[in-house]
Design a protein around this motif. Structure first.
Motif: not given
Length: 88
Positions: A13-14, A3-5, A51-53, A19-20
């Motif tokens: 993100c979290s 998956e590309e974002i 990164l997907l959170c 929490w990142l």
């Protein structure tokens, strides 16, 4: 399947427990809060899948960071009356 974002750094993100703040594709700040069981703040290499959170705002991240710093300081100076252990 990959998956590309599309993101820009810093990226926040979290998932509700961690929490990142990604400062780059690999490095950033990791906050884990499962209070009162475990709480920690780390800086270093973060797994790509994090990164997907769900994305959060800088303000949400900063609020959690400051909350944990206050809690750690309270443990350190003895003003925290809870039965809490900290990895300092």
């Amino acid at each position: 399947m990959t998956e590309e974002i599309d993101i820009t750094f810093p990226y926040y993100c979290s998932d509700g427990y961690k929490w990142l703040r990604f400062d780059s594709e690999k490095n950033g700040v990791f906050i884990f809060d499962a209070h009162p069981v475990s709480t920690k703040i780390e800086y270093g290499v973060l797994p790509d899948e994090w990164l997907l959170c769900p994305e959060i705002s800088k303000e949400e991240f900063d609020n959690k960071f400051n909350e944990l710093i206050t809690r750690i300081k309270d443990v350190q100076d003895g003003s925290n009356k809870e039965n809490v252990s900290a990895n300092l």
